[in-house]
Design a protein around this motif. Structure first.
Motif, PDB file in Angstrom:
ATOM      1  N   LYS A  21      34.318  59.121  77.419  1.00  0.00           N
ATOM      2  CA  LYS A  21      33.714  58.958  76.093  1.00  0.00           C
ATOM      3  C   LYS A  21      34.322  59.930  75.083  1.00  0.00           C
ATOM      4  O   LYS A  21      34.409  59.614  73.908  1.00  0.00           O
ATOM      5  N   ILE A  22      34.730  61.106  75.540  1.00  0.00           N
ATOM      6  CA  ILE A  22      35.283  62.093  74.604  1.00  0.00           C
ATOM      7  C   ILE A  22      36.596  61.592  74.019  1.00  0.00           C
ATOM      8  O   ILE A  22      36.899  61.829  72.846  1.00  0.00           O
ATOM      9  N   LEU A  23      37.372  60.860  74.796  1.00  0.00           N
ATOM     10  CA  LEU A  23      38.635  60.321  74.293  1.00  0.00           C
ATOM     11  C   LEU A  23      38.375  59.300  73.190  1.00  0.00           C
ATOM     12  O   LEU A  23      39.050  59.303  72.158  1.00  0.00           O
ATOM     13  N   GLU A  24      37.392  58.441  73.388  1.00  0.00           N
ATOM     14  CA  GLU A  24      37.049  57.466  72.352  1.00  0.00           C
ATOM     15  C   GLU A  24      36.561  58.168  71.091  1.00  0.00           C
ATOM     16  O   GLU A  24      36.878  57.748  69.977  1.00  0.00           O
ATOM     17  N   HIS A  25      35.801  59.231  71.256  1.00  0.00           N
ATOM     18  CA  HIS A  25      35.278  59.982  70.115  1.00  0.00           C
ATOM     19  C   HIS A  25      36.415  60.635  69.332  1.00  0.00           C
ATOM     20  O   HIS A  25      36.464  60.551  68.095  1.00  0.00           O
ATOM     21  N   VAL A  26      37.344  61.260  70.039  1.00  0.00           N
ATOM     22  CA  VAL A  26      38.471  61.923  69.382  1.00  0.00           C
ATOM     23  C   VAL A  26      39.368  60.903  68.695  1.00  0.00           C
ATOM     24  O   VAL A  26      39.812  61.117  67.557  1.00  0.00           O
ATOM     25  N   MET A  27      39.636  59.787  69.328  1.00  0.00           N
ATOM     26  CA  MET A  27      40.487  58.766  68.722  1.00  0.00           C
ATOM     27  C   MET A  27      39.823  58.158  67.488  1.00  0.00           C
ATOM     28  O   MET A  27      40.503  57.845  66.511  1.00  0.00           O
ATOM     29  N   GLY A  28      38.515  58.008  67.515  1.00  0.00           N
ATOM     30  CA  GLY A  28      37.807  57.484  66.349  1.00  0.00           C
ATOM     31  C   GLY A  28      37.901  58.423  65.158  1.00  0.00           C
ATOM     32  O   GLY A  28      38.183  57.997  64.033  1.00  0.00           O
ATOM     33  N   TRP A  29      37.708  59.717  65.395  1.00  0.00           N
ATOM     34  CA  TRP A  29      37.814  60.680  64.303  1.00  0.00           C
ATOM     35  C   TRP A  29      39.249  60.814  63.823  1.00  0.00           C
ATOM     36  O   TRP A  29      39.487  61.046  62.639  1.00  0.00           O
ATOM     37  N   THR A  30      40.211  60.676  64.727  1.00  0.00           N
ATOM     38  CA  THR A  30      41.616  60.715  64.322  1.00  0.00           C
ATOM     39  C   THR A  30      41.923  59.552  63.376  1.00  0.00           C
ATOM     40  O   THR A  30      42.612  59.727  62.366  1.00  0.00           O
ATOM     41  N   LEU A  31      41.391  58.384  63.685  1.00  0.00           N
ATOM     42  CA  LEU A  31      41.586  57.231  62.816  1.00  0.00           C
ATOM     43  C   LEU A  31      40.958  57.461  61.441  1.00  0.00           C
ATOM     44  O   LEU A  31      41.555  57.125  60.416  1.00  0.00           O
ATOM     45  N   VAL A  32      39.782  58.056  61.407  1.00  0.00           N
ATOM     46  CA  VAL A  32      39.118  58.346  60.137  1.00  0.00           C
ATOM     47  C   VAL A  32      39.951  59.313  59.300  1.00  0.00           C
ATOM     48  O   VAL A  32      40.138  59.118  58.092  1.00  0.00           O
ATOM     49  N   ILE A  33      40.488  60.341  59.938  1.00  0.00           N
ATOM     50  CA  ILE A  33      41.292  61.327  59.217  1.00  0.00           C
ATOM     51  C   ILE A  33      42.581  60.714  58.696  1.00  0.00           C
ATOM     52  O   ILE A  33      42.981  60.959  57.550  1.00  0.00           O
ATOM     53  N   VAL A  34      43.226  59.897  59.513  1.00  0.00           N
ATOM     54  CA  VAL A  34      44.471  59.255  59.079  1.00  0.00           C
ATOM     55  C   VAL A  34      44.209  58.320  57.904  1.00  0.00           C
ATOM     56  O   VAL A  34      44.980  58.293  56.939  1.00  0.00           O
ATOM     57  N   LEU A  35      43.124  57.573  57.948  1.00  0.00           N
ATOM     58  CA  LEU A  35      42.797  56.686  56.823  1.00  0.00           C
ATOM     59  C   LEU A  35      42.485  57.487  55.562  1.00  0.00           C
ATOM     60  O   LEU A  35      42.893  57.089  54.466  1.00  0.00           O
ATOM     61  N   ALA A  36      41.784  58.603  55.713  1.00  0.00           N
ATOM     62  CA  ALA A  36      41.484  59.436  54.547  1.00  0.00           C
ATOM     63  C   ALA A  36      42.764  60.006  53.946  1.00  0.00           C
ATOM     64  O   ALA A  36      42.924  60.051  52.719  1.00  0.00           O
ATOM     65  N   MET A  37      43.709  60.425  54.786  1.00  0.00           N
ATOM     66  CA  MET A  37      44.980  60.939  54.285  1.00  0.00           C
ATOM     67  C   MET A  37      45.761  59.837  53.570  1.00  0.00           C
ATOM     68  O   MET A  37      46.369  60.080  52.521  1.00  0.00           O
ATOM     69  N   LEU A  38      45.739  58.631  54.111  1.00  0.00           N
ATOM     70  CA  LEU A  38      46.456  57.525  53.491  1.00  0.00           C
ATOM     71  C   LEU A  38      45.860  57.184  52.125  1.00  0.00           C
ATOM     72  O   LEU A  38      46.600  56.968  51.164  1.00  0.00           O
TER      73      LEU A  38
END
Length: 45
Positions: A21-38
């Motif tokens: 579950k921690i991997l899914e959580h980290v990947m989800g937040w990574t996606l949020v950060i990448v979208l915010a940067m874009l």
């Protein structure tokens, strides 16, 4: 326990408790950060 009741409780391989579950959580937040940067780089905000 009979064979029938054991077969009724067998796992089907669907989306259950598989995978960390921690991997899914980290990947989800990574996606949020990448979208915010874009969004900020494109000046959409």
């Amino acid at each position: 326990m009979t064979a029938h009741s054991a077969a009724a409780r067998s796992r089907t391989g669907g989306p259950g408790n598989d995978g960390p579950k921690i991997l899914e959580h980290v990947m989800g937040w990574t996606l949020v950060i990448v979208l915010a940067m874009l969004v900020t780089q494109l000046g959409l905000l």
